[in-house]
Write an enzyme that holds these catalytic residues in place. Structure first.
Site, PDB file in Angstrom:
ATOM      1  N   TYR A  15       0.796  -1.239   0.000  1.00  0.00           N
ATOM      2  CA  TYR A  15       0.000   0.000   0.000  1.00  0.00           C
ATOM      3  C   TYR A  15       0.822   1.279   0.000  1.00  0.00           C
ATOM      4  CZ  TYR A  15      -3.149  -3.651   1.337  1.00  0.00           C
ATOM      5  OH  TYR A  15      -3.853  -4.827   1.348  1.00  0.00           O
ATOM      6  N   ASP A  17       2.841   2.679  -2.329  1.00  0.00           N
ATOM      7  CA  ASP A  17       2.817   3.511  -3.535  1.00  0.00           C
ATOM      8  C   ASP A  17       1.562   4.391  -3.531  1.00  0.00           C
ATOM      9  OD1 ASP A  17       5.078   1.963  -4.801  1.00  0.00           O
ATOM     10  OD2 ASP A  17       3.572   0.383  -4.661  1.00  0.00           O
ATOM     11  N   TYR A 193       5.938  -6.856   7.709  1.00  0.00           N
ATOM     12  CA  TYR A 193       5.921  -7.997   6.797  1.00  0.00           C
ATOM     13  C   TYR A 193       6.096  -9.254   7.650  1.00  0.00           C
ATOM     14  CZ  TYR A 193       7.076  -4.025   3.825  1.00  0.00           C
ATOM     15  OH  TYR A 193       7.068  -2.803   3.215  1.00  0.00           O
ATOM     16  N   ARG A 271       6.319  -0.240   8.797  1.00  0.00           N
ATOM     17  CA  ARG A 271       7.070  -0.871   7.710  1.00  0.00           C
ATOM     18  C   ARG A 271       7.123   0.063   6.496  1.00  0.00           C
ATOM     19  NH1 ARG A 271       2.508  -5.241   5.474  1.00  0.00           N
ATOM     20  NH2 ARG A 271       1.861  -3.920   3.735  1.00  0.00           N
ATOM     21  N   GLY A 272       7.788  -0.388   5.438  1.00  0.00           N
ATOM     22  CA  GLY A 272       7.718   0.279   4.133  1.00  0.00           C
ATOM     23  C   GLY A 272       8.173   1.721   4.154  1.00  0.00           C
ATOM     24  N   GLU A 273       7.297   2.603   3.694  1.00  0.00           N
ATOM     25  CA  GLU A 273       7.686   4.012   3.589  1.00  0.00           C
ATOM     26  C   GLU A 273       6.694   4.947   4.276  1.00  0.00           C
ATOM     27  OE1 GLU A 273       9.424   5.337  -0.013  1.00  0.00           O
ATOM     28  OE2 GLU A 273       8.581   7.347   0.130  1.00  0.00           O
ATOM     29  N   ASP A 274       5.423   4.816   3.934  1.00  0.00           N
ATOM     30  CA  ASP A 274       4.473   5.806   4.447  1.00  0.00           C
ATOM     31  C   ASP A 274       4.195   5.625   5.943  1.00  0.00           C
ATOM     32  OD1 ASP A 274       2.770   8.072   3.887  1.00  0.00           O
ATOM     33  OD2 ASP A 274       1.113   6.725   4.312  1.00  0.00           O
ATOM     34  N   SER A 275       3.964   4.382   6.388  1.00  0.00           N
ATOM     35  CA  SER A 275       3.708   4.187   7.826  1.00  0.00           C
ATOM     36  C   SER A 275       4.967   4.521   8.625  1.00  0.00           C
ATOM     37  CB  SER A 275       3.240   2.753   8.120  1.00  0.00           C
ATOM     38  OG  SER A 275       4.201   1.809   7.705  1.00  0.00           O
TER      39      SER A 275
END
Ligand code: TRH
Length: 377
Positions: A15, A17, A193, A271-275
């Protein structure tokens, strides 16, 4: 006249992107009076973070943004004043032709992934490729002046602080998600993840003298939680208690509610980028599960961020944070790393707020993009 912006988002997986581009699109409309079209190739992923999305519609207005289904077979449209290809996605060829046909070429930007690595500052704003005379530029988000900054709505920190100061609002919010927090418990959220290191962490939480209430939105980590609990498949609403640890599975909530969830918690695993960025704006201690990349290049990104993030901590607290983040991202040694981090809790907590305010004093990404455009015309 209002500048028109086209943002292209190809959902690779997960989610992040759509999370980033949707946030940016809304902010450009709300704070910079831009006219924004957001082209998305996967409305189902969009619907997860924004349930108002109607996945059957090719064109719809949401929060002042024109949301367009990015069709497999492109239909001709006029190109906008500013064109953003998010995360190096490939624009439709016919759209690039339309950019080249404009009397005045558009500003064409590649909005890249976030990284704290040093080279980002040197590459931010540099020209990239050209298409029939239309120049593309690199735009790199980042944590230091000279980069494109981080997405941050202008009233975000004020709203966050007000919410964190309002116990009743937090209780109502948490009750709306399925239940009140366990009394005196450390409230934590877990978005990650799959991670084999989770077992050790949950063991440590269950054995702790202080209770923990762990909120887990439905998602990829749930299989590991379920295995540790040794129960049948978990779903939203499920609750399990093991000694000092209460685990509550939450539904995947709309993006605004996810912010509030982060603001409620004493600790957030993201995780990832936005969160990852939103947890920093929560001003609370956090743990990042970085998106795995080929040849382990994500570990360089992790190290670069940690070097910045921990630089004002004492050597002992710094070592504890480094060990915890490394344990989580190498999926081993979480029990010891967690216990060690707890030894420095007051300092780690104060530091999280200080880091947030420091980052919040810099130009945000939407404002930096608008400024880049104004300098360019
Ligand atoms: O979903 P992600 O793992 O996205 C990743 C990263 O962006 C990664 O860098 C990228 O390469 C890969 O996708 C393709 O994690 P991220 O970036 O945190 O995005 C999650 C979004 O989901 C974010 O906008 C917050 C939102 N969210 C909700 O709206 N509700 C929820 O309940 C939760 C848990 C998240």
């Amino acid at each position: 006249m209002k500048a028109s912006w086209d943002i292209f988002c190809s959902v690779v997986d997960n989610y992040g992107d759509i999370g980033v581009t949707w946030r940016l699109a809304r902010q450009l409309v709300a704070e910079h009076e831009c006219e924004v079209r957001l082209w998305v190739d996967d409305l189902r992923a969009f619907e997860k973070i924004c349930p108002q999305i109607d996945i059957r519609r090719e064109c719809q207005q949401q929060a002042g943004v024109e949301v367009r289904q990015w069709p497999e077979h492109w239909l001709p449209v006029a190109a906008a004043d500013v064109v953003i290809a998010a995360f190096a996605c490939q624009l439709p060829h016919a759209y690039m032709e339309a950019m080249a046909e404009r009397e005045r070429p558009p500003l064409w930007l590649n909005l890249d992934y976030l990284s704290a690595e040093d080279w980002i500052g040197g590459c931010h704003g540099l020209p990239s490729v050209k298409f029939h005379g239309v120049q593309k530029y690199f735009f790199f988000p980042g944590f230091v002046p000279g980069t494109g900054g981080l997405l941050r709505e202008s009233d975000l920190l004020r709203r966050r602080q007000a919410f964190q100061g309002d116990r009743q609002a937090q209780l109502e919010f948490l009750q709306g998600l399925g239940g009140a927090p366990v009394a005196d418990a450390r409230l934590m959220s877990l978005f990650a993840y799959e991670n084999a290191g989770l077992d050790g962490w949950l063991d440590a939480l269950a054995d702790d003298v202080r209770p923990t209430h762990l909120l887990v939105p439905e998602g990829r980590i749930l299989g590991d939680v379920q295995r540790w609990l040794d129960v049948a498949p978990l779903g939203a609403g499920d609750l399990a208690v093991r000694r000092s640890l209460t685990i509550q599975v939450l539904p995947f909530v709309p993006q605004e509610d996810y912010d509030r969830l982060l603001w409620c918690c004493d600790f957030n695993a993201v995780r990832g980028e936005d969160s990852f960025v939103r947890a920093q704006w929560a001003g609370r201690p956090m743990l990042w599960h970085i998106y795995r990349q080929d040849e382990d290049i994500h570990l360089d990104k992790l190290e670069a961020f940690l070097a910045l993030y921990t630089r004002s901590l004492s050597p002992e607290a710094r070592a504890a944070v480094l060990a915890l983040w490394q344990a989580w991202n190498t999926e081993s040694g979480m029990a010891q790393a967690w216990k060690n981090a707890l030894q420095h809790w007051p300092q780690i907590t104060a530091h999280a707020e200080q880091w947030c305010l420091e980052q919040g004093s810099q130009t945000d990404l939407a404002a930096a993009l608008v400024q880049f455009y104004l300098n360019w015309i």
